[in-house]
Design an enzyme around this catalytic site. Structure first.
Site, PDB file in Angstrom:
ATOM      1  N   LYS A 193      10.512  11.096  -5.878  1.00 33.11           N
ATOM      2  CA  LYS A 193       9.813   9.925  -6.415  1.00 33.11           C
ATOM      3  C   LYS A 193      10.393   9.609  -7.784  1.00 33.11           C
ATOM      4  CE  LYS A 193       6.062   7.401  -5.270  1.00 33.11           C
ATOM      5  NZ  LYS A 193       5.450   7.253  -3.931  1.00 33.11           N
ATOM      6  N   ASN A 243       0.051  -4.880  -1.243  1.00 35.64           N
ATOM      7  CA  ASN A 243       0.774  -4.805   0.027  1.00 35.64           C
ATOM      8  C   ASN A 243       0.053  -3.964   1.091  1.00 35.64           C
ATOM      9  OD1 ASN A 243       2.961  -4.922   1.733  1.00 35.64           O
ATOM     10  ND2 ASN A 243       3.966  -3.175   0.788  1.00 35.64           N
ATOM     11  N   LYS A 292       4.672  14.454   3.327  1.00 34.56           N
ATOM     12  CA  LYS A 292       4.576  13.280   4.211  1.00 34.56           C
ATOM     13  C   LYS A 292       5.751  13.199   5.189  1.00 34.56           C
ATOM     14  CE  LYS A 292       3.323   9.746   1.728  1.00 34.56           C
ATOM     15  NZ  LYS A 292       3.385   8.499   0.907  1.00 34.56           N
ATOM     16  N   SER A 294      10.942   2.998   6.505  1.00 35.45           N
ATOM     17  CA  SER A 294      12.088   3.239   5.617  1.00 35.45           C
ATOM     18  C   SER A 294      13.138   4.091   6.336  1.00 35.45           C
ATOM     19  CB  SER A 294      11.654   3.985   4.354  1.00 35.45           C
ATOM     20  OG  SER A 294      11.201   3.092   3.366  1.00 35.45           O
ATOM     21  N   THR A 323       3.235   0.059   5.756  1.00 42.36           N
ATOM     22  CA  THR A 323       2.273   1.035   5.227  1.00 42.36           C
ATOM     23  C   THR A 323       0.860   0.653   5.667  1.00 42.36           C
ATOM     24  OG1 THR A 323       3.753   1.318   3.342  1.00 42.36           O
ATOM     25  CG2 THR A 323       1.580   2.316   3.164  1.00 42.36           C
ATOM     26  N   LYS A 370      13.519  11.462  -0.436  1.00 44.24           N
ATOM     27  CA  LYS A 370      13.034  10.129  -0.035  1.00 44.24           C
ATOM     28  C   LYS A 370      11.741   9.850  -0.776  1.00 44.24           C
ATOM     29  CE  LYS A 370      13.436   6.408   2.392  1.00 44.24           C
ATOM     30  NZ  LYS A 370      13.339   5.700   1.067  1.00 44.24           N
TER      31      LYS A 370
HETATM   32  N1  GLU Z   1       6.306   4.474  -1.790  1.00 40.34           N
HETATM   33  C1  GLU Z   1       5.984   4.684  -0.401  1.00 40.34           C
HETATM   34  C2  GLU Z   1       5.204   5.964  -0.240  1.00 40.34           C
HETATM   35  O1  GLU Z   1       4.560   6.430  -1.142  1.00 40.34           O
HETATM   36  C3  GLU Z   1       7.204   4.591   0.516  1.00 40.34           C
HETATM   37  C4  GLU Z   1       8.309   5.546   0.234  1.00 40.34           C
HETATM   38  C5  GLU Z   1       9.574   5.283   1.053  1.00 40.34           C
HETATM   39  O2  GLU Z   1       9.588   4.367   1.855  1.00 40.34           O
HETATM   40  O3  GLU Z   1      10.525   6.036   0.837  1.00 40.34           O
HETATM   41  O4  GLU Z   1       5.133   6.515   0.831  1.00 40.34           O
END
Ligand code: GLU
Length: 422
Positions: A111, A226, A99, A354, A195, A75
């Protein structure tokens, strides 16, 4: 065995490795497995050629890194930025592993990104780039394998193109392949603001623990996209003042408090905060010396250097960005008694919603925004509380405490699964 990519001395991956080294002494027998976390499970580099509007062909470099899949599918977001490179994507994927584990979501960490300045592409070029990139990484993504989402430089429209490209190739609509989609296409209410909301929820929780009153508190925000803008709005709603804002265009200040709603409005027609008339322009380095109570770095990694940490006047740092603080700056802030709510919990609101989106897509049953915000508040507050308790128990920083909780969960999963082929 030594890895070529771990030798890099100053980048985000180095920062991540140092964070892992700091947690190892707390993991007792699980530290036998720590090397699992020091290398990505899988890294894909792809060439993304597209036909530009003028008929020429340009090639871009794309990546998808799956750092760890011990606890579930990968994820993590997709970044479109000119500085994207493998080392950075590896670190960002690793931070996603930590995370998702801190919040106890059933995911691993991944990522992706493309080395491109999306602002220099037309909408048609951006669509072609997104679709070709999706096609190139489609063999390793999927709702049960690895689920991309927005990050810096990407948004719901880009997720719609990703979902459509993947679905078209598979022959049927598969909404759960990405999150952060438009609400019409299986997206979740509350995802865009999640976020920033999470930064506020975790910040409020820790502010109360350290005896910092939110009403009247002076807040500085770096990055007004955002994440930064939504966090700023929520702090202002709680009667704090946003006195300083910095982005790629410059820095602005207003000791009486910047009108955040007007600034968000201004950004609809301007490329940055520079020139906003409700504040005074200040030098970029002055931003780091400002008289403030709370700093929210919500831009890119590597922003808080030891020199800036030495001058910082805030009592609380809320890491809305991923990896904004260098390890030596982290030590400096701790030495100076400045509390840091680390990225892996502070900005986890996005990936948490998410997760809700993915669950809703799987069930084809959608929740109200109120329900989503309530669940987000409950999950993040609980995770933040666990991190706070763990820091007290181990007498360590909130970052190390978050890593202890996360690494235990990941490495227990690793050890229970065993090593194939046994
Ligand atoms: N890009 C966001 C982060 O760094 C969200 C990642 C997601 O929702 O999978 O946490």
């Amino acid at each position: 065995m030594t890895l070529s990519y771990s030798n890099e001395t100053n980048g985000a991956w180095r920062t991540y490795l140092e964070q892992i080294d700091r947690v190892a002494p707390y993991l007792s027998h699980l530290s036998n497995y720590i090397d699992t976390l020091k290398r990505p499970k899988r890294a894909l580099i792809v060439d993304v050629p597209i036909v530009m509007d003028d008929g020429t062909i340009q090639h871009f470099e794309g990546y998808r890194v799956q750092h760890n899949l011990s606890r579930g599918p990968g994820k993590g977001g997709i970044r479109f930025h000119p500085d994207v490179e493998l080392n950075e994507v590896m670190a960002l994927s690793a931070w996603m592993t930590i995370k998702t584990a801190v919040v106890n979501l059933p995911f691993g960490g991944a990522k992706g990104g493309v080395r491109v300045d999306p602002r220099k592409l037309s909408t048609r070029e951006l669509e072609r780039l997104t679709r070709r990139y999706t096609s190139e990484i489609s063999s390793i993504i999927g709702p049960q394998k690895d689920i991309p989402a927005p990050d810096v430089g990407t948004n719901a429209n880009i997720m719609a193109w990703m979902m459509d490209t993947y679905s078209t190739t598979e022959g049927h609509t598969i909404t759960g392949v990405v999150t952060g989609k438009p609400v019409n296409l299986g997206g979740s209410l509350g995802r865009v603001k999640a976020t920033g909301r999470g930064v506020y929820i975790t910040g409020r929780h820790v502010a109360q623990k350290i005896g910092l009153d939110i009403p009247g508190a002076r807040v500085a925000v770096q990055g007004f996209g955002n994440v930064g803008s939504e966090a700023a709005l929520l702090f202002v709603e709680a009667n704090a003042k946003v006195t300083h804002v910095q982005d790629h265009s410059g820095s602005i200040a207003n000791a009486e408090g910047i009108d955040v709603v007007a600034l968000i409005d201004y950004l609809k027609t301007h490329d940055g905060v520079a020139g906003f008339t409700g504040a005074t322009a200040i030098d970029n380095e002055q931003f780091w010396e400002a008289d403030i109570d709370i700093l929210i770095p919500a831009a890119l990694e590597g922003q808080i250097t030891v020199e800036r940490a030495e001058k910082l006047k805030a009592r609380l740092v809320l890491e809305g960005a991923n990896g904004p603080t260098y390890p030596d700056a982290d030590d400096m802030l701790n030495k100076r008694g400045i509390t840091i709510v680390p990225d892996v919990i502070c900005n986890a609101g996005g990936v948490t919603v998410s997760y809700f989106e993915w669950v809703q897509d799987m069930a084809s049953y959608f929740w109200s925004e109120e329900e989503i915000n309530e669940r987000l508040d409950k999950l993040l507050t609980k995770a933040m509380d666990d991190v706070w308790q763990s820091a007290a128990q181990h007498d360590c920083t909130l970052r190390t405490a978050a890593y202890i909780l996360a690494c235990e969960r990941i490495l227990i999963a690793r050890s229970e699964r065993g090593i194939f082929p046994g």
